[in-house]
Design an enzyme around this catalytic site. Sequence first.
Site, short mmCIF file in Angstrom:
data_model
loop_
_atom_site.label_atom_id
_atom_site.label_comp_id
_atom_site.label_asym_id
_atom_site.label_seq_id
_atom_site.Cartn_x
_atom_site.Cartn_y
_atom_site.Cartn_z
N SER A 195 0.83 -1.21 0.00
CA SER A 195 0.00 0.00 0.00
C SER A 195 0.87 1.27 0.00
CB SER A 195 -0.98 0.00 1.17
OG SER A 195 -0.31 0.15 2.39
N LYS A 255 13.35 -8.52 4.38
CA LYS A 255 14.70 -9.08 4.45
C LYS A 255 15.72 -7.97 4.74
CE LYS A 255 13.82 -13.43 3.32
NZ LYS A 255 12.51 -13.37 2.74
N HIS A 302 9.02 2.71 8.69
CA HIS A 302 8.75 1.82 9.83
C HIS A 302 7.47 2.30 10.52
CE1 HIS A 302 9.76 -1.03 12.98
NE2 HIS A 302 9.38 -0.10 13.85
N ASP A 349 16.50 -1.05 11.40
CA ASP A 349 15.78 0.09 11.97
C ASP A 349 16.69 1.04 12.77
OD1 ASP A 349 13.42 -0.97 10.92
OD2 ASP A 349 13.02 -2.11 12.74
C1 GRF Z 1 4.22 -0.72 6.57
O1 GRF Z 1 3.56 -0.65 7.80
C2 GRF Z 1 5.66 -0.26 6.70
O2 GRF Z 1 5.84 0.71 7.67
C3 GRF Z 1 6.37 -1.51 7.11
O3 GRF Z 1 5.73 -2.54 6.40
C4 GRF Z 1 4.39 -2.17 6.13
C5 GRF Z 1 4.17 -2.32 4.67
O4 GRF Z 1 2.82 -2.12 4.33
N1 GRF Z 1 7.78 -1.42 6.89
P1 GRF Z 1 2.41 -2.05 2.82
O5 GRF Z 1 2.95 -3.31 2.16
O6 GRF Z 1 3.06 -0.83 2.22
O7 GRF Z 1 0.95 -1.98 2.79
#
Ligand code: GRF
Length: 205
Positions: A13, A90, A108, A149
């Site tokens: 998304s 990964k 994140h 992170d």
């Molecule tokens: C998001 O919450 C992002 O912060 C994290 O993984 C999730 C990915 O969501 N790293 P999407 O695949 O973009 O919907």
Amino acid sequence: MLRVAVFVSGRGSNFVSLLGSIEKNEISAVIKCLITDNSSCGAVDTAVQNGIPVYFLSRAEREGYYTYSQLSGLLSELGIDLVVLAGFLKKVPDDVVDNFTDRIINIHPALLPAFGGCGMYGMNVHRAVYNSTAKVSGATVHFVDKIYDNGKIIAQSVVDISDVKSPEEIAGRVLMAEHKLLPYVVKKYSENKIIIRDGRVIILE
Ligand code: GRF
């Protein structure tokens, strides 16, 4: 024009929101490729529908797949300026981090440096936040270094969660913030308005 590679493992998304901002000409960038370790993830369909080349990653050598040791070469061949990790689970290989210093960003779903690190992804993050009884959560975009992170924080968006009744509710609110924060950072990056000074990241107006 900024040439972007987006890495995903899941539904994508954030990839969709970034693509939307680029298509509306809000960001002067082009997504040159989608790179994924999960060939059946939803983001692949989005890329194909939008004519974006998809490259699959595999740990072992496999017909039609790139290995992690080929990644740096692939990104260089494609002339990538910025790598965006948008739900990529990964670890990015060390040689890619070395070759793309301050050119890889990750989003994140919490306010780093809390609730990050190995294993802290997806609902694991939101459950930990919920259980902590924190009153705010949010999204963080940071540069990627060799530790999960851990890289320098570029931008954060704070979300009030004082009234939530479940980790799922936190996830929904944070995701909405993510969909604004990631395009904002990529836009600033494309305008060369993200600079590092004295070890801190500054976003220029
Ligand atoms: C998001 O919450 C992002 O912060 C994290 O993984 C999730 C990915 O969501 N790293 P999407 O695949 O973009 O919907």
